[in-house]
Design a protein around this motif. Structure first.
Motif, PDB file in Angstrom:
ATOM      1  N   VAL A 252      15.396  33.986  28.045  1.00  0.00           N
ATOM      2  CA  VAL A 252      15.638  33.220  29.266  1.00  0.00           C
ATOM      3  C   VAL A 252      15.707  34.201  30.412  1.00  0.00           C
ATOM      4  O   VAL A 252      16.444  35.191  30.361  1.00  0.00           O
ATOM      5  CB  VAL A 252      16.962  32.420  29.164  1.00  0.00           C
ATOM      6  N   ALA A 253      14.914  33.945  31.462  1.00  0.00           N
ATOM      7  CA  ALA A 253      14.845  34.867  32.596  1.00  0.00           C
ATOM      8  C   ALA A 253      16.210  35.017  33.254  1.00  0.00           C
ATOM      9  O   ALA A 253      16.866  34.022  33.581  1.00  0.00           O
ATOM     10  CB  ALA A 253      13.827  34.362  33.610  1.00  0.00           C
ATOM     11  N   ALA A 254      16.646  36.252  33.434  1.00  0.00           N
ATOM     12  CA  ALA A 254      17.926  36.512  34.082  1.00  0.00           C
ATOM     13  C   ALA A 254      17.750  36.506  35.596  1.00  0.00           C
ATOM     14  O   ALA A 254      16.650  36.681  36.121  1.00  0.00           O
ATOM     15  CB  ALA A 254      18.483  37.843  33.618  1.00  0.00           C
ATOM     16  N   ALA A 255      18.875  36.302  36.310  1.00  0.00           N
ATOM     17  CA  ALA A 255      18.833  36.295  37.765  1.00  0.00           C
ATOM     18  C   ALA A 255      20.240  36.519  38.299  1.00  0.00           C
ATOM     19  O   ALA A 255      21.224  36.237  37.609  1.00  0.00           O
ATOM     20  CB  ALA A 255      18.281  34.960  38.277  1.00  0.00           C
ATOM     21  N   PRO A 256      20.356  37.049  39.544  1.00  0.00           N
ATOM     22  CA  PRO A 256      21.689  37.248  40.128  1.00  0.00           C
ATOM     23  C   PRO A 256      22.476  35.948  40.233  1.00  0.00           C
ATOM     24  O   PRO A 256      23.696  35.942  40.139  1.00  0.00           O
ATOM     25  CB  PRO A 256      21.393  37.833  41.508  1.00  0.00           C
ATOM     26  N   GLN A 257      21.770  34.853  40.453  1.00  0.00           N
ATOM     27  CA  GLN A 257      22.420  33.553  40.481  1.00  0.00           C
ATOM     28  C   GLN A 257      21.522  32.516  39.834  1.00  0.00           C
ATOM     29  O   GLN A 257      20.314  32.710  39.701  1.00  0.00           O
ATOM     30  CB  GLN A 257      22.782  33.122  41.902  1.00  0.00           C
ATOM     31  N   THR A 258      22.121  31.419  39.396  1.00  0.00           N
ATOM     32  CA  THR A 258      21.392  30.381  38.675  1.00  0.00           C
ATOM     33  C   THR A 258      21.176  29.173  39.571  1.00  0.00           C
ATOM     34  O   THR A 258      22.108  28.708  40.239  1.00  0.00           O
ATOM     35  CB  THR A 258      22.173  29.950  37.432  1.00  0.00           C
ATOM     36  N   GLU A 259      19.959  28.667  39.571  1.00  0.00           N
ATOM     37  CA  GLU A 259      19.674  27.386  40.214  1.00  0.00           C
ATOM     38  C   GLU A 259      19.769  26.301  39.152  1.00  0.00           C
ATOM     39  O   GLU A 259      19.001  26.288  38.195  1.00  0.00           O
ATOM     40  CB  GLU A 259      18.286  27.384  40.837  1.00  0.00           C
ATOM     41  N   LEU A 260      20.743  25.417  39.299  1.00  0.00           N
ATOM     42  CA  LEU A 260      21.000  24.361  38.318  1.00  0.00           C
ATOM     43  C   LEU A 260      20.516  23.032  38.870  1.00  0.00           C
ATOM     44  O   LEU A 260      20.968  22.585  39.929  1.00  0.00           O
ATOM     45  CB  LEU A 260      22.494  24.289  38.005  1.00  0.00           C
ATOM     46  N   THR A 261      19.600  22.400  38.149  1.00  0.00           N
ATOM     47  CA  THR A 261      19.118  21.060  38.511  1.00  0.00           C
ATOM     48  C   THR A 261      19.737  20.061  37.544  1.00  0.00           C
ATOM     49  O   THR A 261      19.711  20.267  36.328  1.00  0.00           O
ATOM     50  CB  THR A 261      17.585  20.986  38.432  1.00  0.00           C
ATOM     51  N   VAL A 262      20.270  18.997  38.113  1.00  0.00           N
ATOM     52  CA  VAL A 262      20.971  17.990  37.317  1.00  0.00           C
ATOM     53  C   VAL A 262      20.359  16.633  37.586  1.00  0.00           C
ATOM     54  O   VAL A 262      20.248  16.207  38.745  1.00  0.00           O
ATOM     55  CB  VAL A 262      22.476  17.964  37.651  1.00  0.00           C
ATOM     56  N   ALA A 263      19.951  15.942  36.506  1.00  0.00           N
ATOM     57  CA  ALA A 263      19.457  14.566  36.614  1.00  0.00           C
ATOM     58  C   ALA A 263      20.578  13.630  36.190  1.00  0.00           C
ATOM     59  O   ALA A 263      21.092  13.735  35.067  1.00  0.00           O
ATOM     60  CB  ALA A 263      18.238  14.372  35.728  1.00  0.00           C
ATOM     61  N   ILE A 264      20.949  12.714  37.094  1.00  0.00           N
ATOM     62  CA  ILE A 264      22.053  11.811  36.802  1.00  0.00           C
ATOM     63  C   ILE A 264      21.922  10.546  37.651  1.00  0.00           C
ATOM     64  O   ILE A 264      21.614  10.616  38.842  1.00  0.00           O
ATOM     65  CB  ILE A 264      23.411  12.511  37.063  1.00  0.00           C
ATOM     66  N   ASP A 265      22.097   9.386  37.010  1.00  0.00           N
ATOM     67  CA  ASP A 265      22.035   8.097  37.695  1.00  0.00           C
ATOM     68  C   ASP A 265      20.758   7.933  38.516  1.00  0.00           C
ATOM     69  O   ASP A 265      20.773   7.424  39.635  1.00  0.00           O
ATOM     70  CB  ASP A 265      23.256   7.903  38.609  1.00  0.00           C
ATOM     71  N   GLY A 266      19.636   8.387  37.937  1.00  0.00           N
ATOM     72  CA  GLY A 266      18.349   8.190  38.596  1.00  0.00           C
ATOM     73  C   GLY A 266      18.067   9.135  39.742  1.00  0.00           C
ATOM     74  O   GLY A 266      17.046   8.990  40.426  1.00  0.00           O
ATOM     75  N   GLU A 267      18.927  10.126  39.963  1.00  0.00           N
ATOM     76  CA  GLU A 267      18.725  11.077  41.044  1.00  0.00           C
ATOM     77  C   GLU A 267      18.750  12.500  40.496  1.00  0.00           C
ATOM     78  O   GLU A 267      19.265  12.749  39.409  1.00  0.00           O
ATOM     79  CB  GLU A 267      19.803  10.923  42.124  1.00  0.00           C
ATOM     80  N   GLU A 268      18.199  13.439  41.273  1.00  0.00           N
ATOM     81  CA  GLU A 268      18.246  14.846  40.914  1.00  0.00           C
ATOM     82  C   GLU A 268      19.015  15.619  41.985  1.00  0.00           C
ATOM     83  O   GLU A 268      18.877  15.350  43.181  1.00  0.00           O
ATOM     84  CB  GLU A 268      16.843  15.432  40.759  1.00  0.00           C
ATOM     85  N   HIS A 269      19.823  16.577  41.533  1.00  0.00           N
ATOM     86  CA  HIS A 269      20.602  17.406  42.441  1.00  0.00           C
ATOM     87  C   HIS A 269      20.393  18.865  42.059  1.00  0.00           C
ATOM     88  O   HIS A 269      20.356  19.206  40.877  1.00  0.00           O
ATOM     89  CB  HIS A 269      22.094  17.072  42.344  1.00  0.00           C
ATOM     90  N   SER A 270      20.276  19.731  43.056  1.00  0.00           N
ATOM     91  CA  SER A 270      20.168  21.165  42.821  1.00  0.00           C
ATOM     92  C   SER A 270      21.398  21.852  43.392  1.00  0.00           C
ATOM     93  O   SER A 270      21.742  21.652  44.570  1.00  0.00           O
ATOM     94  CB  SER A 270      18.908  21.734  43.477  1.00  0.00           C
ATOM     95  N   ILE A 271      22.075  22.648  42.563  1.00  0.00           N
ATOM     96  CA  ILE A 271      23.261  23.356  42.992  1.00  0.00           C
ATOM     97  C   ILE A 271      23.222  24.770  42.434  1.00  0.00           C
ATOM     98  O   ILE A 271      22.473  25.067  41.500  1.00  0.00           O
ATOM     99  CB  ILE A 271      24.556  22.646  42.532  1.00  0.00           C
ATOM    100  N   VAL A 272      24.034  25.639  43.010  1.00  0.00           N
ATOM    101  CA  VAL A 272      24.170  27.012  42.528  1.00  0.00           C
ATOM    102  C   VAL A 272      25.609  27.170  42.034  1.00  0.00           C
ATOM    103  O   VAL A 272      26.533  27.208  42.840  1.00  0.00           O
ATOM    104  CB  VAL A 272      23.863  28.033  43.635  1.00  0.00           C
ATOM    105  N   PRO A 273      25.812  27.229  40.729  1.00  0.00           N
ATOM    106  CA  PRO A 273      27.178  27.396  40.212  1.00  0.00           C
ATOM    107  C   PRO A 273      27.776  28.713  40.681  1.00  0.00           C
ATOM    108  O   PRO A 273      27.088  29.734  40.783  1.00  0.00           O
ATOM    109  CB  PRO A 273      26.988  27.374  38.685  1.00  0.00           C
ATOM    110  N   GLN A 274      29.061  28.707  40.957  1.00  0.00           N
ATOM    111  CA  GLN A 274      29.762  29.929  41.310  1.00  0.00           C
ATOM    112  C   GLN A 274      30.147  30.692  40.049  1.00  0.00           C
ATOM    113  O   GLN A 274      30.225  30.111  38.968  1.00  0.00           O
ATOM    114  CB  GLN A 274      31.012  29.582  42.125  1.00  0.00           C
ATOM    115  N   PRO A 275      30.383  31.979  40.157  1.00  0.00           N
ATOM    116  CA  PRO A 275      30.828  32.740  38.977  1.00  0.00           C
ATOM    117  C   PRO A 275      32.089  32.118  38.371  1.00  0.00           C
ATOM    118  O   PRO A 275      33.021  31.771  39.096  1.00  0.00           O
ATOM    119  CB  PRO A 275      31.105  34.131  39.554  1.00  0.00           C
TER     120      PRO A 275
END
Length: 371
Positions: free
Chosen positions: A273-296
């Protein structure tokens, strides 16, 4: 997670500090409220001007009861239960989610001897399971051991006694009181290993394999589970439902030794799995998609809550399974929790628990749809 405004059509006094609420299910939402034995719902109400949400078990049984009922025990200093038990009345409306949870396995194979252990309000999901088991008439036997403080605190007392009388040898009902009043002739004291073995009798009685379902305080379930393992039950045959609300699990301690790596279904276990300084997390829920960056240090659930994304959750400790999601890209690292509720097959299909997991890699996608 979808919620509906449902009307309370009946309120039933069950014990000193406990009530059941029955709801009207309009025809247009009936399919959304199809449920399995032992599931729960999230209830939201405004208390003292602020929205409050908690989870409560359904005490009705599918294909058995004509009503949709949940049971609430008042918790001193509780955020919502005092309001529901003391103030909500027939005709009031409450926001109620679709049924959640995977506590009970409806497809457990051939006939079994079901060992149900409840303490206090932990009887609610087990009462649902009990009625469902007795209603399907396939040769199962059930032993229900129900621990209460005193006689007046026994929830569903008359209903349980009636079921025991109606089903004869198929149901053995044992009440255990920790603070019995003079004149009590039933069982009393703590449910320690010796007491449990005495109450259950020889394991081969009836020749049926045993499976246990436990619901009550954590200390109660831990003691019962230990006694059942001494009896010879495998951990996978001892299921627990937790009512505890724990602190969200910190991801700081989610290292290689305490976790399991979960990848999308069909991905090789050693896939990079490609490493990165931060992770882009995409979440599919209730028919919508959200993109967030989790904090450490954030779990997936904590990141969603920080972003004010309405994700399903309840216990936050990996027992209720409300926050199940499916890994569709990248990887997540989930804290081991003895696979309570989740199976190796679930993990192989990419199923993770958001409250126990952190995203791993440059891009991760998880879905709460159709899990």
């Amino acid at each position: 997670m979808t919620r509906y405004n449902l009307v309370v059509v009946e309120k039933i006094h069950e014990a000193d500090d406990t009530c059941s609420l029955r709801f009207e299910l309009p025809a247009e939402v009936a399919d959304d409220f199809a449920y399995s034995p032992g599931q729960f719902v999230h209830v939201r109400a405004v208390v003292d001007g602020a929205p409050v949400e908690r989870s409560y078990s359904l005490s009705s049984a599918p294909q058995v009861d004509p009503h949709f009922q949940l049971t609430i025990k008042r918790v001193e200093s509780g955020a919502l239960s005092p309001f529901l038990v003391e103030q909500v009345q027939r005709g009031d409306r409450l926001e109620v989610s679709e049924p959640q949870g995977r506590f009970f396995d409806e497809n457990a194979g051939p006939a079994r001897h079901y060992l149900l252990f409840a303490a206090g309000s932990g009887i609610s999901p087990l009462y649902s399971i009990l009625k469902w088991l007795l209603g399907r008439e396939r040769g199962d036997r059930v032993t229900l051991v129900y621990a209460s403080r005193c006689e007046s605190g026994i929830i569903f007392r008359s209903e349980l006694d009636a079921l025991a009388a109606a089903h004869g040898e198929r149901l053995r009902l044992v009440h255990v009181l920790s603070r019995p009043a003079p004149g009590w002739t039933g069982e009393s004291g703590r449910l320690v290993a010796d007491a449990i073995e005495r109450l259950l009798g020889p394991r081969d009685a009836g020749g049926l394999p045993e499976i246990a379902y436990l619901c009550g305080p954590e200390s109660f379930m831990a003691a019962v589970a230990e006694a059942l393992e001494q009896r010879g039950l495998a951990p996978r045959d001892i299921r627990r439902e937790s009512f505890a609300t724990a602190e969200a699990v910190s991801a700081d301690a989610l290292d290689d030794e305490t976790t399991v790596r979960i990848l999308p279904e069909g991905t090789a276990e050693d896939a990079p799995v490609a490493a990165a300084p931060q992770t882009e997390l995409t979440v599919a829920i209730d028919g919508e998609e959200h993109s967030i960056v989790p904090q450490p240090g954030e779990t997936i659930l904590a990141a969603l809550q920080r972003a004010e994304i309405d994700a399903p959750f309840s216990c936050q400790e990996g027992t209720c399974l409300s926050c199940m999601c499916r890994v569709e890209q990248g990887a997540v690292r989930m804290r081991r929790h003895e696979l309570i509720g989740l199976t190796p097959e679930d993990l192989g299909e990419g199923i993770a628990l958001a409250c126990l997991s952190k995203a791993e890699g440059a891009r991760v996608r998880v879905s709460f749809e159709d899990v």
